[in-house]
Design a protein around this motif. Structure first.
Motif, short mmCIF file in Angstrom:
data_model
loop_
_atom_site.label_atom_id
_atom_site.label_comp_id
_atom_site.label_asym_id
_atom_site.label_seq_id
_atom_site.Cartn_x
_atom_site.Cartn_y
_atom_site.Cartn_z
N ALA A 76 35.49 -23.74 48.30
CA ALA A 76 36.08 -22.88 49.30
C ALA A 76 35.98 -21.45 48.91
O ALA A 76 36.25 -21.29 47.60
CB ALA A 76 37.59 -23.48 49.51
N VAL A 77 35.77 -20.63 49.72
CA VAL A 77 35.55 -19.18 49.48
C VAL A 77 36.11 -18.50 50.49
O VAL A 77 36.01 -18.70 51.44
CB VAL A 77 33.91 -18.95 49.06
CG1 VAL A 77 33.15 -18.98 50.48
CG2 VAL A 77 33.76 -17.56 48.31
N ILE A 78 36.57 -17.37 50.08
CA ILE A 78 37.06 -16.25 51.08
C ILE A 78 35.81 -15.36 51.47
O ILE A 78 35.41 -14.81 50.50
CB ILE A 78 38.18 -15.41 50.63
CG1 ILE A 78 39.45 -16.49 50.24
CG2 ILE A 78 38.55 -14.15 51.51
CD1 ILE A 78 40.54 -15.54 49.65
N MET A 79 35.39 -15.29 52.60
CA MET A 79 34.15 -14.63 53.03
C MET A 79 34.36 -13.54 54.01
O MET A 79 33.68 -12.92 54.43
CB MET A 79 32.97 -15.59 53.33
CG MET A 79 33.39 -16.96 54.08
SD MET A 79 34.23 -16.77 55.52
CE MET A 79 33.04 -16.52 56.79
N ALA A 80 35.77 -13.50 54.45
CA ALA A 80 35.98 -12.38 55.35
C ALA A 80 37.36 -12.05 55.36
O ALA A 80 38.19 -12.91 55.03
CB ALA A 80 35.54 -12.68 56.79
N VAL A 81 37.72 -10.78 55.46
CA VAL A 81 39.24 -10.58 55.40
C VAL A 81 39.26 -9.70 56.85
O VAL A 81 38.65 -9.02 57.32
CB VAL A 81 39.59 -9.30 54.55
CG1 VAL A 81 41.10 -8.55 54.64
CG2 VAL A 81 39.36 -9.57 52.94
N ILE A 82 40.34 -10.48 57.52
CA ILE A 82 40.53 -10.31 58.93
C ILE A 82 41.35 -8.97 59.30
O ILE A 82 42.18 -8.89 58.92
CB ILE A 82 41.31 -11.31 59.96
CG1 ILE A 82 40.43 -12.77 59.62
CG2 ILE A 82 41.52 -11.21 61.07
CD1 ILE A 82 41.08 -13.93 60.06
N ASP A 83 40.39 -8.30 60.29
CA ASP A 83 40.94 -6.89 60.46
C ASP A 83 42.05 -7.18 61.94
O ASP A 83 43.32 -6.95 61.96
CB ASP A 83 40.06 -5.86 61.12
CG ASP A 83 39.33 -5.04 60.12
OD1 ASP A 83 39.80 -5.30 58.86
OD2 ASP A 83 38.23 -4.95 60.28
#
Lengths: 96, 96, 96, 96, 96
Positions: A76-83
């Motif tokens: 599992a990877v964080i691939m985007a931070v949500i705006d």
């Protein structure tokens, strides 16, 4: 991908050598407004996400498709931070 | 990855030849404080984890990205032993 | 991997050609004492497991990492027959 | 594949470089008549799907088998927009 | 693999080019006697299965291990049509 909230961090001294220097964050999946529910899981952070951020996580072999996670035993990877999240024409979440 | 607690061991004489010498531990997923719930599952131990330890497990093809599990019919591996977990600025679990 | 009990067999005449000669068993996942629960699933048997045996099954692409299942459209394989399970220092299951 | 309804969009400035220009939609799985239930998830849109459309999504490594998603850290893709669903000889959903 | 019952069909004009000519059926997972439960899902049919048939479906990358589905954005395939299921020494389902 799941929408998830970063809730904490894990520290491990004994780990696979490919994990050296990797930041492993604790997350909980959320609904489309950012409200968390369900069991926590852990993902590699590649984007310097902070506690409380909403992010997107990719799972399985897709979690290894970044420069930081390739060929590593991570799923599992964080691939985007949500705006922001928009549902039904309304902004239901905005990053602060 | 899941946060999981090691609760036991499995012994098998009849097994795929690639599993010879592999340690197969029984785990249960936990919440972010280390409290277990849900059905047990089995993962290959590559780090000499002990009964009662909290660990991280990687699943699917990611479970085969270690020197010990590559090309083997295993879908879960212990890739980190947890020292401590921090949630909301508090240490909620510390390895003893 | 899941701990699972073999409960039955499936017979198919019409199937992908790579499945010719493969034994497809019906299993149910169990807890750490061998008590089954949940929906049944089907796995390829590579070890001559018998009805009533407790086994371990590997899933997804890991299910194709045996000589018998490689490159086949199968997503679960029996890769170990369990002799015994030990939890909390007690043997909680022993193969008979 | 899941049958899912498009319910919203996500906007991210900070993201993996391979996601630049990708449209990430929020979906909820539906039953065979198009009624949504369960937690939302996010998939890459490769077909210009609109809010309210019923679509099919492919997951895991299969989500990377399109020209737009190959080698990217994404685990779900919209690979079909549904015209109609037929169950029990009846059309139970028709795209409008 | 899951035991599943074919309950319907999906029609899509707008879809990934690799899906042209593919038959996408709606299924529901069943128990070991063929009784369906749970949410429907969609799989590529490679065996000319009919409505009402019990089949086996393989998921994830295993769903792409057929001549018809290789390299396509599909994550489930029908790889066997079930003739009969035997549980506890009894035939509990027979194809008619």
């Amino acid at each position: 991908m799941f929408i998830a909230k970063v809730i904490g961090t894990t520290i491990s001294t004994i780990k696979d050598e490919k994990l050296t220097g990797r930041k492993l964050l604790i997350l909980r999946q959320t609904d489309e407004t950012g409200a968390p529910s369900g069991k926590p899981y852990v993902a590699v952070d590649t984007l310097d996400a902070g506690i409380g951020d909403l992010v997107l996580t990719a799972h399985g072999s897709s979690g290894r498709q970044t420069a930081i996670t390739s060929n590593s035993p991570v799923d599992a990877v964080i691939m985007a931070v949500i705006d922001h999240l928009e549902v039904g024409g309304q902004v239901v979440y905005r990053h602060q």
